[in-house]
Design a protein around this motif. Structure first.
Motif, PDB file in Angstrom:
ATOM      1  N   PHE A 136      -1.113  -4.541 -11.610  1.00  0.00           N
ATOM      2  CA  PHE A 136      -0.243  -3.391 -11.345  1.00  0.00           C
ATOM      3  C   PHE A 136       1.209  -3.724 -11.676  1.00  0.00           C
ATOM      4  O   PHE A 136       1.934  -2.949 -12.311  1.00  0.00           O
ATOM      5  CB  PHE A 136      -0.387  -2.991  -9.869  1.00  0.00           C
TER       6      PHE A 136
ATOM      7  N   LEU B 276       2.067   1.876  -3.406  1.00  0.00           N
ATOM      8  CA  LEU B 276       0.991   2.341  -4.287  1.00  0.00           C
ATOM      9  C   LEU B 276       0.654   3.812  -4.060  1.00  0.00           C
ATOM     10  O   LEU B 276       0.056   4.458  -4.902  1.00  0.00           O
ATOM     11  CB  LEU B 276      -0.269   1.487  -4.078  1.00  0.00           C
ATOM     12  N   ARG B 277       1.036   4.340  -2.897  1.00  0.00           N
ATOM     13  CA  ARG B 277       0.775   5.757  -2.630  1.00  0.00           C
ATOM     14  C   ARG B 277       1.838   6.642  -3.279  1.00  0.00           C
ATOM     15  O   ARG B 277       1.674   7.844  -3.389  1.00  0.00           O
ATOM     16  CB  ARG B 277       0.750   6.013  -1.114  1.00  0.00           C
TER      17      ARG B 277
ATOM     18  N   ARG C 285      -5.610  -7.160  -8.453  1.00  0.00           N
ATOM     19  CA  ARG C 285      -5.114  -5.854  -8.882  1.00  0.00           C
ATOM     20  C   ARG C 285      -3.607  -5.760  -8.775  1.00  0.00           C
ATOM     21  O   ARG C 285      -2.953  -5.073  -9.530  1.00  0.00           O
ATOM     22  CB  ARG C 285      -5.770  -4.751  -8.054  1.00  0.00           C
TER      23      ARG C 285
ATOM     24  N   GLU D  66       1.705  -3.771 -15.390  1.00  0.00           N
ATOM     25  CA  GLU D  66       1.755  -2.394 -15.911  1.00  0.00           C
ATOM     26  C   GLU D  66       3.131  -1.789 -15.700  1.00  0.00           C
ATOM     27  O   GLU D  66       3.640  -1.054 -16.533  1.00  0.00           O
ATOM     28  CB  GLU D  66       0.718  -1.533 -15.170  1.00  0.00           C
TER      29      GLU D  66
ATOM     30  N   PHE E  44      -6.574  -9.743  -3.278  1.00  0.00           N
ATOM     31  CA  PHE E  44      -5.487  -8.767  -3.402  1.00  0.00           C
ATOM     32  C   PHE E  44      -4.631  -9.030  -4.645  1.00  0.00           C
ATOM     33  O   PHE E  44      -4.115  -8.104  -5.267  1.00  0.00           O
ATOM     34  CB  PHE E  44      -4.610  -8.771  -2.152  1.00  0.00           C
TER      35      PHE E  44
ATOM     36  N   ARG F 230       0.829  -1.218   0.000  1.00  0.00           N
ATOM     37  CA  ARG F 230       0.000   0.000   0.000  1.00  0.00           C
ATOM     38  C   ARG F 230       0.858   1.260   0.000  1.00  0.00           C
ATOM     39  O   ARG F 230       0.545   2.240  -0.670  1.00  0.00           O
ATOM     40  CB  ARG F 230      -0.924   0.003   1.213  1.00  0.00           C
ATOM     41  N   ALA F 231       1.971   1.222   0.764  1.00  0.00           N
ATOM     42  CA  ALA F 231       2.866   2.388   0.810  1.00  0.00           C
ATOM     43  C   ALA F 231       3.432   2.648  -0.582  1.00  0.00           C
ATOM     44  O   ALA F 231       3.510   3.796  -1.033  1.00  0.00           O
ATOM     45  CB  ALA F 231       3.981   2.152   1.821  1.00  0.00           C
TER      46      ALA F 231
END
Lengths: 152, 439
Positions: free
Chosen positions: B431, B396-397, B427, B434, B424, B393-394
């Motif tokens: 990601f 992704l921010r 995505r 990508e 989870f 999550r960090a």
């Protein structure tokens, strides 16, 4: 109040369902800090039960009404709220603080956004419904070019 | 019932203050922050006796002592006693090593029940533990309260105030009483069966606890032992049943015993039954399967309300179970009920215990309760998965996440044992692709 806001939580921008204990009216400036403003309409924001509790008596949180386009954004992998492209300098600091204080990225908020995106992508709800119930999610999908084909 | 309690220089914090709700009061908090201690003090405020002083076999309920013996320690409380509200302050007298206060008879708070975490049980009965000496009439001293060690609940309780070993039996205990109720096959047996069934509520009738027939467990034990009917085998003697089943059975028995004996004593004295019942339950969920954790609180409240139908019932409980909290969502009412959290507040150089009434929010899913401020987990997963997902999550921010870092986190997610079909992955793998690192 509920009608004017279209039952949307001013902090989470998610629809507040009719259920026991839901939909609370929140004071932008906490009651404990400014008693004389308790009855001013402009001092009210509609908040879901969770946001109302998280907000508590914290004053540092950005007022939903003063937020400008691009201050907040969404990432669509873990569905977290992140500072947007227009958040710089002092605004960036306040945006980050607001996300942290309100717990906008608590697990239950991530799950709620995910459910909206998944249901929209799988055509269980249409763009209109999404805009009505999760306007911020809809906006961010549009801005990042992630709307369904035909909706763009 | 108890309305207010304030501790100064006693217990885990220099000061602790609680305004109780009239019906349900739930306390959450980490281990060792004084939740059980708080129940002991509430019991003391209502009855003016420490459980452990009455029964030395109890492993909890000791006399509270000042944190700092050089400073005054006080316990203030307000109790809604029969027809009046009574405020009281007690100060710790160092010389006497005891809590002192106004002399004379303390207020009558109604029937007080306390289920200890270890399976012990305490009962304070206004008809049996409360009396006044009138003029020069010589009144025999009665027991100040009935305090059962876990063993006493099963084998019976003796009044040892006058004779150490051979005092009179004041309670026959679960095994003898229940067996004779079954033999009599009357109201008591029916009540016991009903309470058992309610406390073990389940959609599948086979999962509900049902009494079986009496049995012997050894040739040199002449007691008839009550049994529990099971779906898979012969009836299981209650002494051989699981810890969870025994907890439910003991709780049922103590509820019924205190109700029955109170009714009998009140009738003998020509008095009305108590108009208030306060029940304290430590570790409500102990030994219980999640299925029962989800129903025990509501069932307990209803049973006590039905048994003592003319009384107002206040339930004060301590729990570590998100299921117990989730189970209150359909009936929790902020006007009658309250949730309190005891937290360790960390500041540079020191940590303080703080007790606060918190706004109750419905979280629905039990895992949401785990990540709420009631339990404060970051993620309702393993510690390893939580760390890996927090890192993800960090990343992704970040505005421009790096591929090597993403690969590292991907490795950690796999090592953490995320399920092969965990949402989870959906995505995350997109990601990664990508970013140029996916397969």
């Amino acid at each position: 109040m509920l009608q004017v806001y279209g039952r949307l939580c001013a902090y989470l921008a998610l629809y507040i369902e009719h259920a026991t204990g839901s939909a609370t009216v929140d004071h932008v400036i906490p009651k404990s800090k400014a008693w004389n403003q308790v009855y001013e309409w402009s001092n009210y924001r509609l908040a879901c039960a969770l946001m109302n509790v998280h907000k508590g008596d914290v004053v540092g949180v950005l007022d939903p009404f003063e937020i400008e386009d691009g201050w907040f954004a969404l990432e669509f992998v873990a569905y977290q709220v992140i500072p947007g492209p227009a958040a710089t300098g002092d605004i960036l600091r306040r945006v980050t603080e607001t996300i942290e204080t309100l717990g906008l990225n608590d697990d239950e908020c991530l799950k709620a956004r995910e459910a909206y995106v998944v249901n929209y992508t799988q055509t269980h709800i249409d763009l209109h419904q999404l805009e009505e119930r999760a306007p911020f999610v809809a906006r961010e999908l549009r801005r990042q070019g992630r709307l369904r084909q035909g909706d763009a | 019932m108890i309305e207010y309690l304030k501790l100064t220089n006693v217990g885990p914090a220099s000061e602790m203050e609680v305004e109780f709700a009239p019906r349900l009061n739930i306390f959450t908090g980490d281990n060792g922050l004084g939740k059980s201690f708080l129940l002991d003090v509430i019991w003391w405020a209502l009855t003016r006796k420490w459980p452990q002083e009455i029964n030395r076999d109890l492993t909890s309920g000791y006399v509270a002592r000042p944190r700092d013996p050089r400073i005054t320690a006080t316990i203030d409380f307000r109790v809604d006693a029969k027809s009046r509200t009574v405020e009281y302050t007690s100060t710790y007298a160092r010389r006497e090593q005891a809590w002192t206060g106004k002399a004379g008879r303390p207020p009558n708070p109604g029937l007080v029940l306390y289920a200890h975490a270890d399976g012990g049980f305490s009962v304070w009965d206004p008809a049996r533990n409360y009396w006044r000496k009138k003029g020069n009439v010589d009144v025999q001293d009665r027991l100040p309260a009935f305090v059962f060690s876990p063993k006493d609940v099963w084998d019976g309780l003796r009044d040892t105030t006058k004779e150490k070993e051979k005092g009179p039996l004041v309670c026959n205990g679960l095994i003898l009483d229940w067996a004779s109720w079954i033999r009599e096959n009357g109201e008591d047996a029916r009540n016991m069966a009903t309470v058992l069934q309610r406390l073990s509520e389940s959609d599948d009738p086979l999962d509900r606890l049902k009494p079986g027939s009496l049995a012997r467990i050894a040739i040199d034990d002449a007691r008839d032992i009550p049994t529990i009917h099971t779906a898979y085998a012969h009836d299981v003697p209650i002494l051989h049943a699981s810890a969870g089943v025994r907890r439910i059975v003991a709780l049922s028995y103590m509820l019924l015993w205190s109700y029955k004996e109170h009714g009998l004593a009140a009738r003998t004295l020509g008095e009305e039954p108590a108009q208030q019942v306060v029940m304290l339950v430590d570790e409500l969920e102990s030994h219980l399967h999640p299925r029962w954790q989800r129903t025990v609180l509501g069932a307990l409240l209803r049973i006590v309300e039905v048994l003592h139908c003319k009384a107002t019932v206040q339930l004060i409980t301590v729990t570590h179970s998100p299921l117990v909290l989730a189970s209150t969502e359909p009936f929790f009412d902020a006007a009658e009920d309250a949730w309190f959290d005891i937290d360790l507040v960390k500041e540079p150089g020191k940590a303080m215990v703080s007790l606060q009434r918190r706004d109750y929010v419905r979280h629905g899913d039990v895992s949401n309760w785990l990540t709420s401020n009631a339990f404060g987990l970051k993620c309702a997963r393993s510690k390893e998965a939580e760390a890996a997902i927090e890192d993800a999550r960090a990343l992704l921010r970040e505005t421009s996440p790096s591929l090597p870092r993403a690969r590292e986190i991907d490795e950690a997610l796999r090592k953490a044992g995320l399920p092969d079909i965990d949402p989870f992955w959906v995505r995350w793998s997109a990601f990664l692709k990508e970013l140029g690192g996916g397969q």
